[in-house]
Motif scaffolding. Sequence first.
Motif, short mmCIF file in Angstrom:
data_model
loop_
_atom_site.label_atom_id
_atom_site.label_comp_id
_atom_site.label_asym_id
_atom_site.label_seq_id
_atom_site.Cartn_x
_atom_site.Cartn_y
_atom_site.Cartn_z
N GLU A 1 5.56 -15.37 -5.90
CA GLU A 1 4.95 -15.27 -7.25
C GLU A 1 3.78 -14.89 -7.76
OE1 GLU A 1 6.54 -14.53 -11.51
OE2 GLU A 1 8.18 -15.12 -9.56
N ASP A 2 3.30 -14.49 -6.96
CA ASP A 2 1.68 -14.14 -7.56
C ASP A 2 1.45 -13.12 -7.17
OD1 ASP A 2 0.83 -16.60 -8.94
OD2 ASP A 2 -0.25 -17.43 -7.69
N GLU A 3 2.54 -12.71 -5.96
CA GLU A 3 1.82 -11.29 -5.08
C GLU A 3 2.72 -10.42 -6.62
OE1 GLU A 3 1.33 -12.91 -0.98
OE2 GLU A 3 3.15 -11.98 -1.52
N SER A 4 4.02 -10.86 -6.68
CA SER A 4 4.84 -10.34 -7.30
C SER A 4 4.51 -8.90 -8.87
CB SER A 4 6.30 -11.02 -7.75
OG SER A 4 7.01 -11.07 -6.54
N LYS A 5 3.23 -10.72 -9.74
CA LYS A 5 2.87 -10.61 -10.63
C LYS A 5 1.57 -8.97 -10.46
CE LYS A 5 3.07 -14.95 -12.65
NZ LYS A 5 2.49 -16.05 -13.14
N ALA A 6 1.51 -9.35 -9.75
CA ALA A 6 0.30 -8.29 -8.50
C ALA A 6 0.69 -6.75 -8.69
CB ALA A 6 -0.84 -8.80 -7.80
N ALA A 7 1.50 -7.31 -8.11
CA ALA A 7 2.80 -5.25 -7.27
C ALA A 7 3.34 -4.92 -8.73
CB ALA A 7 3.62 -6.47 -6.58
N ALA A 8 3.61 -6.02 -10.24
CA ALA A 8 4.00 -5.26 -11.20
C ALA A 8 3.03 -4.91 -12.19
CB ALA A 8 4.67 -6.38 -11.94
N ALA A 9 2.13 -5.33 -12.19
CA ALA A 9 0.24 -4.63 -12.62
C ALA A 9 0.55 -2.96 -12.39
CB ALA A 9 -0.48 -5.37 -12.52
N THR A 10 -0.11 -3.30 -10.79
CA THR A 10 0.43 -2.24 -10.53
C THR A 10 1.30 -1.28 -10.22
OG1 THR A 10 -0.89 -2.66 -8.68
CG2 THR A 10 -0.70 -0.84 -7.81
N LEU A 11 2.41 -0.37 -10.44
CA LEU A 11 3.95 -0.87 -10.51
C LEU A 11 3.71 0.38 -12.31
CD1 LEU A 11 6.99 0.44 -10.16
CD2 LEU A 11 7.33 -1.59 -10.80
N ASN A 12 3.17 -1.11 -12.80
CA ASN A 12 2.90 -0.81 -14.17
C ASN A 12 1.75 0.73 -13.93
OD1 ASN A 12 3.37 -0.72 -17.48
ND2 ASN A 12 1.00 -1.16 -17.22
N GLN A 13 0.82 0.31 -13.81
CA GLN A 13 -0.41 1.46 -13.87
C GLN A 13 0.19 2.71 -13.25
OE1 GLN A 13 -2.74 1.11 -15.53
NE2 GLN A 13 -3.24 3.19 -15.26
N MET A 14 1.01 2.70 -12.23
CA MET A 14 1.62 4.26 -11.62
C MET A 14 2.47 4.78 -12.44
SD MET A 14 2.23 2.35 -8.03
CE MET A 14 3.52 4.28 -6.96
N VAL A 15 3.42 3.82 -13.59
CA VAL A 15 3.98 4.52 -14.62
C VAL A 15 2.87 5.20 -15.03
CG1 VAL A 15 6.13 4.55 -16.24
CG2 VAL A 15 5.65 2.45 -13.75
N ILE A 16 2.61 4.55 -15.84
CA ILE A 16 1.24 5.30 -16.82
C ILE A 16 0.80 6.14 -16.30
CG2 ILE A 16 -0.38 4.61 -18.30
CD1 ILE A 16 0.77 1.53 -18.38
N GLU A 17 0.06 6.54 -14.93
CA GLU A 17 -0.60 7.70 -14.86
C GLU A 17 0.29 8.78 -14.33
OE1 GLU A 17 -2.53 5.36 -11.30
OE2 GLU A 17 -4.03 4.88 -12.48
N ASN A 18 0.99 8.20 -13.87
CA ASN A 18 2.33 9.09 -13.88
C ASN A 18 2.85 9.93 -15.17
OD1 ASN A 18 3.77 10.57 -12.01
ND2 ASN A 18 5.65 9.53 -12.09
N LYS B 1 0.90 -1.24 0.01
CA LYS B 1 0.13 -0.29 0.13
C LYS B 1 0.78 0.70 0.12
CE LYS B 1 -4.22 -2.35 0.20
NZ LYS B 1 -4.51 -2.75 -0.52
N SER B 2 1.38 1.56 -1.17
CA SER B 2 2.03 2.49 -1.45
C SER B 2 1.84 3.48 -2.82
CB SER B 2 3.37 2.32 -1.41
OG SER B 2 4.59 3.54 -1.90
N ASP B 3 2.03 5.04 -2.71
CA ASP B 3 1.94 5.48 -3.49
C ASP B 3 3.11 5.95 -4.23
OD1 ASP B 3 3.14 7.26 -1.84
OD2 ASP B 3 1.66 9.18 -2.49
N ARG B 4 4.42 5.16 -3.97
CA ARG B 4 5.41 5.65 -4.53
C ARG B 4 6.20 4.15 -4.81
NH1 ARG B 4 6.81 10.87 -5.31
NH2 ARG B 4 9.21 9.52 -5.20
N GLN B 5 6.63 4.24 -6.10
CA GLN B 5 6.46 3.13 -7.50
C GLN B 5 8.29 2.21 -6.62
OE1 GLN B 5 7.94 5.12 -11.02
NE2 GLN B 5 6.33 5.96 -11.11
N CYS B 6 9.26 3.67 -5.72
CA CYS B 6 9.74 2.37 -5.17
C CYS B 6 9.85 1.52 -4.63
CB CYS B 6 10.88 3.03 -4.20
SG CYS B 6 10.50 3.53 -2.95
N GLU B 7 8.36 1.70 -3.24
CA GLU B 7 8.08 -0.34 -2.59
C GLU B 7 7.86 -0.52 -3.36
OE1 GLU B 7 8.08 0.23 0.52
OE2 GLU B 7 8.16 2.42 0.89
#
Length: 347
Positions: free
Chosen positions: A171-188, A153-159
């Motif tokens: 691994e499933d958690e990492s996939k979900a985290a990567a999807a969130t990270l991707n969306q954060m980068v796009i929204e930025n 739960k963070s608004d910073r990509q680094c986490e």
Amino acid sequence: APPNARPGYMTPMLCMSAGWGDAAILVPYALYKRTGDRKILADNYEMMQRWYGFLLGRAQQTTDEQQGGDYAKYTVLNGMDYGEWCEPGITPMQAMMNPRKSVGTAYLAYSGRLLAEVAEALGKADDAANYRDTAANAVKAYRTAFTENGVIKSDRQCEYVRAIAFALLGEDESKAAAATLNQMVIENGCHLNTGFLSTPFLCDVLAKYGYTDTAYKLLLQPDAPGWLYEVGKGATTVWETWTGIDENGKPHESLNHYSYGAICGWLFGGVCGIHYADGTLTIDPTPDKSLGWAKAAYDSPAGRIVSGWRYDGDAVTYEFEIPANLTADVTLPDGRKFTLAPGKHTV
């Protein structure tokens, strides 16, 4: 900065900060993986142990009031930290006064895992088992303190980058985290907001989980924060901050600071796909039309390794050079796999 930096007021803080001080483990480990020379590990093992003992000692100071649960003593919440350093939107002073508490625990897990591998290579089985156990407990401590059942739960990509890159999630958690990270980068606006410690892993993490397009948009981002902003300003060195010379032409902070230049690691290992470690070579390039072509030459301990690709319309031509006495296991994006003998090859 290395753990034993040159004298000056910054030296004690650099030495004690997680991530910076972890160079005591990360640098000899990286050199060993490239060269296969165990003497590097033997010569530096005591230093590596002492740094890790210091970091673990900081965790041992954590009280149940600060962090409850079975893994409080593996959660690093005390001592000096720089956090991420030079994150866009966060001043260096803010980073020093309010460091990201997740950093120390993440490195306790990551460096412990590497140190266990080092101990194993030196034939120190008991040490290796101890460091593996500590690292495993640090992973559990990280998950307890900084995730909600494996969800960040963070608004910073680094986490997200650090948790994925350091294998702190399933691994499933990492996939979900990567999807969130991707969306954060796009929204930025396809800009990063990472600092010194996580930026080197950012594009690699995105590409690994299928977001190569986003990784390339970051790589080729012409506006700050992004690598090509400084190029557009005529830089011939890498700056400490993303806007080392602002839009008004005013310089600030260091204009010769490698940290963000660590993207070169992805240019070699991701874009051109060269991976040489433990005397073994694999090549798995990730070409993209937005770049058009790329070529990297690595003067490895085994000799010069070359990997390149070029688009001609929709077709991609690959160029490889394998040094004598080495073979390369190659995997291309279309699924083709083959082994290359020494020499020059065009595919």
